[in-house]
Design an enzyme around this catalytic site. Structure first.
Site, PDB file in Angstrom:
ATOM      1  N   ASP A   1       0.857  -1.178   0.000  1.00 39.32           N
ATOM      2  CA  ASP A   1       0.000   0.000   0.000  1.00 39.32           C
ATOM      3  C   ASP A   1       0.896   1.232   0.000  1.00 39.32           C
ATOM      4  O   ASP A   1       1.785   1.363   0.852  1.00 39.32           O
ATOM      5  CB  ASP A   1      -0.891   0.025   1.241  1.00 39.32           C
ATOM      6  CG  ASP A   1      -1.971  -1.047   1.203  1.00 39.32           C
ATOM      7  OD1 ASP A   1      -2.262  -1.552   0.105  1.00 39.32           O
ATOM      8  OD2 ASP A   1      -2.513  -1.376   2.270  1.00 39.32           O
TER       9      ASP A   1
ATOM     10  N   ASP B   1     -13.521  -4.431  -2.622  1.00 39.79           N
ATOM     11  CA  ASP B   1     -13.437  -4.283  -1.168  1.00 39.79           C
ATOM     12  C   ASP B   1     -14.768  -4.723  -0.573  1.00 39.79           C
ATOM     13  O   ASP B   1     -15.784  -4.046  -0.724  1.00 39.79           O
ATOM     14  CB  ASP B   1     -13.141  -2.827  -0.790  1.00 39.79           C
ATOM     15  CG  ASP B   1     -11.782  -2.372  -1.295  1.00 39.79           C
ATOM     16  OD1 ASP B   1     -10.890  -3.220  -1.461  1.00 39.79           O
ATOM     17  OD2 ASP B   1     -11.609  -1.154  -1.538  1.00 39.79           O
TER      18      ASP B   1
END
Length: 258
Positions: A11, A130
């Site tokens: 990330d 997600d």
């Protein structure tokens, strides 16, 4: 049989690798290029980079690091974050990325999936999903703008429906980010993975929850995923990729040994 893939996830926020828990409270892990090089040398099959701020604050990924990563690793890598157009995707691929991944922009405009697949080929178009389990309703729902806590919202899509929709539109691969499990290291959500596997006919990558080598084995053996993505266990050196692959091989998993 195709070899199963081990995929470290990095990330990226403001040029550095960070990691949170359930998509919140991110801490800095380190610089992008040295980490990418380390994982490639340890035996990773692929890397995924998420610019976790790009979609939520309107930027496309800062691309200066993409070409630097391409210079130092010899394994495929995928870049995600704020890719909203064919031009955005073309730039990232031209810098050396092998795949691009879209998530929130696909929810905002599902035709983007088809346009990207038609232009660049389904093999390099990944859709990230997600997904959050709502214990009250017993349903899995797709979330959007998860890179920004203040903007994260539950969409009208149930996860299984969206999985089928993105496949129809040309997704070549799906990364299922199970938000309830993210960063807590108590195992992948096998129940959800099995449900998704039943309707997913493209490569499926599990993301969220890896804490032990056994968790990877369960995802491959019990849910038949094509790849397992993880971050914390690799960043914090809880699990070494080479040792993980050796373990999986002893358990009968088809895996590329370096």
């Amino acid at each position: 049989m195709l070899a199963k893939r081990i995929i470290p996830c990095l990330d990226v926020r403001d040029g550095q690798v960070v990691k949170g828990v359930q998509f919140r409270n991110h801490e800095i892990i380190g610089d992008i290029v040295p980490l990418a090089k380390r994982y490639a040398e340890e035996g990773a099959d692929e890397l995924v980079f998420y610019d976790i701020t790009a979609s939520s604050d309107g930027r496309v990924v800062d691309k200066s690091w993409v070409s630097r990563v391409a210079e130092v690793i010899d394994i495929p890598f995928c870049v995600a974050g704020g890719i909203k157009s064919l031009e955005d995707a073309a730039k990232i691929l031209s810098f050396g990325a092998d795949k691009i991944s879209i998530n929130s922009p696909a929810l905002a405009d599902p035709t983007l999936i088809t346009r990207l697949a038609d232009r660049f080929g389904v093999q390099c178009i990944v859709v990230g999903i997600d997904t959050w389990y709502d214990a009250e309703t017993g349903k899995y729902h797709v979330n959007q703008y998860t890179g920004d806590e203040s903007r994260t919202r539950v969409t009208q899509w149930e996860t299984l429906d969206w999985v089928q929709e993105v496949q129809k539109r040309g997704a070549g691969e799906i990364v299922l980010n199970m938000m309830n499990q993210d960063g807590v290291r108590n195992g992948y959500d096998l129940k959800q993975l099995k449900k998704v596997r039943e309707v997913c006919h493209v490569p499926l990558i599990a993301s969220g929850g890896a804490g032990t080598m056994e968790h990877f084995l369960e995802a491959f053996r019990d849910a038949d995923v094509d790849g397992a993505l993880a971050a914390s266990v690799f960043h914090k050196q809880i699990i070494n990729i080479g040792e993980l692959k050796a373990y999986l091989a002893t358990q009968g998993v088809e895996i590329r040994i370096c």
